[in-house]
Design an enzyme around this catalytic site. Sequence first.
Site, PDB file in Angstrom:
ATOM      1  N   GLU A 213       0.851  -1.195   0.000  1.00 29.18           N
ATOM      2  CA  GLU A 213       0.000   0.000   0.000  1.00 29.18           C
ATOM      3  C   GLU A 213       0.895   1.257   0.000  1.00 29.18           C
ATOM      4  OE1 GLU A 213      -2.742   1.841   3.113  1.00 29.18           O
ATOM      5  OE2 GLU A 213      -4.128   0.455   2.174  1.00 29.18           O
TER       6      GLU A 213
ATOM      7  N   ARG B 149      -6.568  11.248  14.584  1.00 27.06           N
ATOM      8  CA  ARG B 149      -6.046  12.165  15.603  1.00 27.06           C
ATOM      9  C   ARG B 149      -6.345  13.618  15.284  1.00 27.06           C
ATOM     10  NH1 ARG B 149      -2.096   9.491  18.867  1.00 27.06           N
ATOM     11  NH2 ARG B 149      -2.227   7.366  18.118  1.00 27.06           N
TER      12      ARG B 149
HETATM   13  C1  UD1 Z   1      -3.457   3.779  14.329  1.00 25.86           C
HETATM   14  C2  UD1 Z   1      -2.667   4.245  13.109  1.00 25.86           C
HETATM   15  C3  UD1 Z   1      -3.566   4.648  11.960  1.00 25.86           C
HETATM   16  C4  UD1 Z   1      -4.698   3.673  11.714  1.00 25.86           C
HETATM   17  C5  UD1 Z   1      -5.412   3.411  13.020  1.00 25.86           C
HETATM   18  C6  UD1 Z   1      -6.505   2.391  12.772  1.00 25.86           C
HETATM   19  C7  UD1 Z   1      -0.564   5.307  13.720  1.00 25.86           C
HETATM   20  C8  UD1 Z   1       0.166   6.564  13.977  1.00 25.86           C
HETATM   21  N1  UD1 Z   1      -1.855   5.398  13.421  1.00 25.86           N
HETATM   22  O1  UD1 Z   1      -3.994   4.918  14.974  1.00 25.86           O
HETATM   23  O2  UD1 Z   1      -2.772   4.707  10.770  1.00 25.86           O
HETATM   24  O3  UD1 Z   1      -5.592   4.248  10.791  1.00 25.86           O
HETATM   25  O4  UD1 Z   1      -4.469   2.885  13.950  1.00 25.86           O
HETATM   26  O5  UD1 Z   1      -7.329   2.235  13.861  1.00 25.86           O
HETATM   27  O6  UD1 Z   1       0.008   4.269  13.776  1.00 25.86           O
HETATM   28  N2  UD1 Z   1      -6.616   0.959  21.854  1.00 25.86           N
HETATM   29  C9  UD1 Z   1      -7.005  -0.094  22.668  1.00 25.86           C
HETATM   30  N3  UD1 Z   1      -7.155  -1.344  22.107  1.00 25.86           N
HETATM   31  C10 UD1 Z   1      -6.951  -1.579  20.796  1.00 25.86           C
HETATM   32  C11 UD1 Z   1      -6.576  -0.487  19.974  1.00 25.86           C
HETATM   33  C12 UD1 Z   1      -6.399   0.770  20.515  1.00 25.86           C
HETATM   34  O7  UD1 Z   1      -7.220   0.054  23.859  1.00 25.86           O
HETATM   35  O8  UD1 Z   1      -7.102  -2.716  20.346  1.00 25.86           O
HETATM   36  C13 UD1 Z   1      -6.416   2.290  22.464  1.00 25.86           C
HETATM   37  C14 UD1 Z   1      -5.148   2.374  23.315  1.00 25.86           C
HETATM   38  O9  UD1 Z   1      -5.389   3.239  24.389  1.00 25.86           O
HETATM   39  C15 UD1 Z   1      -4.141   2.973  22.331  1.00 25.86           C
HETATM   40  C16 UD1 Z   1      -5.032   3.956  21.604  1.00 25.86           C
HETATM   41  O10 UD1 Z   1      -6.258   3.263  21.420  1.00 25.86           O
HETATM   42  O11 UD1 Z   1      -3.061   3.585  22.983  1.00 25.86           O
HETATM   43  C17 UD1 Z   1      -4.560   4.478  20.283  1.00 25.86           C
HETATM   44  O12 UD1 Z   1      -4.066   3.506  19.443  1.00 25.86           O
HETATM   45  P1  UD1 Z   1      -2.908   3.903  18.392  1.00 25.86           P
HETATM   46  O13 UD1 Z   1      -2.512   2.705  17.640  1.00 25.86           O
HETATM   47  O14 UD1 Z   1      -1.863   4.650  19.082  1.00 25.86           O
HETATM   48  O15 UD1 Z   1      -3.554   4.956  17.416  1.00 25.86           O
HETATM   49  P2  UD1 Z   1      -4.686   4.915  16.406  1.00 25.86           P
HETATM   50  O16 UD1 Z   1      -5.362   6.205  16.546  1.00 25.86           O
HETATM   51  O17 UD1 Z   1      -5.484   3.676  16.568  1.00 25.86           O
END
Ligand code: UD1
Length: 375
Positions: free
Chosen positions: A120, A217
């Site tokens: 991708e 975000r």
């Molecule tokens: C990430 C990706 C983004 C993708 C998105 C899909 C980056 C910078 N961004 O962003 O490209 O579109 O994933 O969803 O890598 N959490 C849980 N359980 C889970 C998943 C998330 O509790 O299974 C919570 C946690 O508190 C975690 C937060 O969500 O710290 C954010 O997750 P993170 O992967 O940091 O960012 P995304 O916004 O999901």
Amino acid sequence: MKSNKNILICFGTRPEAIKMAPICLELNKRQVPFKLCVTAQHREMLDQVLDFFNLVPDYDLDVMQPNQSLNKLSSRILSEIDTILENEEFDLVLVHGDTSTSALVALAAFHRHCKVAHIEAGLRTYNKKSPFPEELNRQLTGRISDFHFAPTAKAKQNLLEEGIEDSNILVTGNTVIDALFFTLNKIEKGYENSFITDLIKKIDFTKKVVLVTGHRRESFGTGFENLCHAILEISKNKDVEIVFPVHLNPNVQNVVYEKLSGKNNIHLINPLDYPSFVWLMSRAVLIISDSGGIQEEAPSLNIPVLVTRETTERDEGIKAGCSFLVGTNTGKIIVEAGKILNANNVKAKMANPYGEGLAAVKIIDFIQNTIFEDA
Ligand code: UD1
Ligand code: UDP
């Protein structure tokens, strides 16, 4: 292909897992060995996908911490993946898309002199703030990678304009369409699970189902508040059932549950596993979402998507009339949703600009016949 080649596939989030699963399945089908490493940047949302596609990681870095900063997340990924790369030599590391996992794993592989292939590749907004930080992650991964699997001709063009050699780029379509067809096929054959049973109990499918997701975000705060106000307004139409699987990021959970709880026709639910989400998408009349993957999947299901972002790197769908860029402007979301909900005409099925479901086959052919044969 020479059998002594050592391949590492690495991903960490839900969408990467969905989009890398077809690659793993195709390698298994051809009995090509590989190692699977998950960073587990997402935990629950990742594990749901691994379960459905029957993928068992060789390495699980387990880096997710609740609501951790991008810098904490990045440093954990970099340091944990280094241990794997130090202990085992790989000929090719495959990463996907635009996440912190892909950018940091690509960097770590480069530091260890491993070749990197980017799946991708080439999607661009050229706006560092949108999507944040994914646009820059994707550009960094592109700079580092040796081979680039571009889903569309437009993505390839972006890479050519950045000076990547033509012979190192292959246009493949998006592997998410492979995953979607695999899943639809299972559903057609009668696949069911407890998520689907619950949806059947909770949702009135005789009404128009509007499916909502969001996680970007750059929309935290005002953007999500605006979206919620629009959803409240749309829910005044009693012919509509709104289903919102809420992303587990606390910045999303807090505002969505605060603003939208307690309404009869707004169903706030936990993220669905992939097959039940596909099942639900195929029953929706409208999707409102900032998701990249959903913009790509929806045209195959003939469902319009209102894209709640200011920019999209997936403008093929906009040009084809499959998706509509509305930003997080409350008024615009309401007006565009109204147009779609009030229209009675059934649209003719159109070709999906993101591919026809053969991406994994093309990628593995290229790896076997070009990358490893030339090595
Ligand atoms: C990430 C990706 C983004 C993708 C998105 C899909 C980056 C910078 N961004 O962003 O490209 O579109 O994933 O969803 O890598 N959490 C849980 N359980 C889970 C998943 C998330 O509790 O299974 C919570 C946690 O508190 C975690 C937060 O969500 O710290 C954010 O997750 P993170 O992967 O940091 O960012 P995304 O916004 O999901
Ligand atoms: N998806 C899912 N369950 C959900 C919401 C989405 O399985 O509750 C799937 C969806 O079909 C798509 C992918 O997750 O394949 C999109 O993930 P997300 O929106 O988190 O990330 P993005 O595509 O924006 O990177």
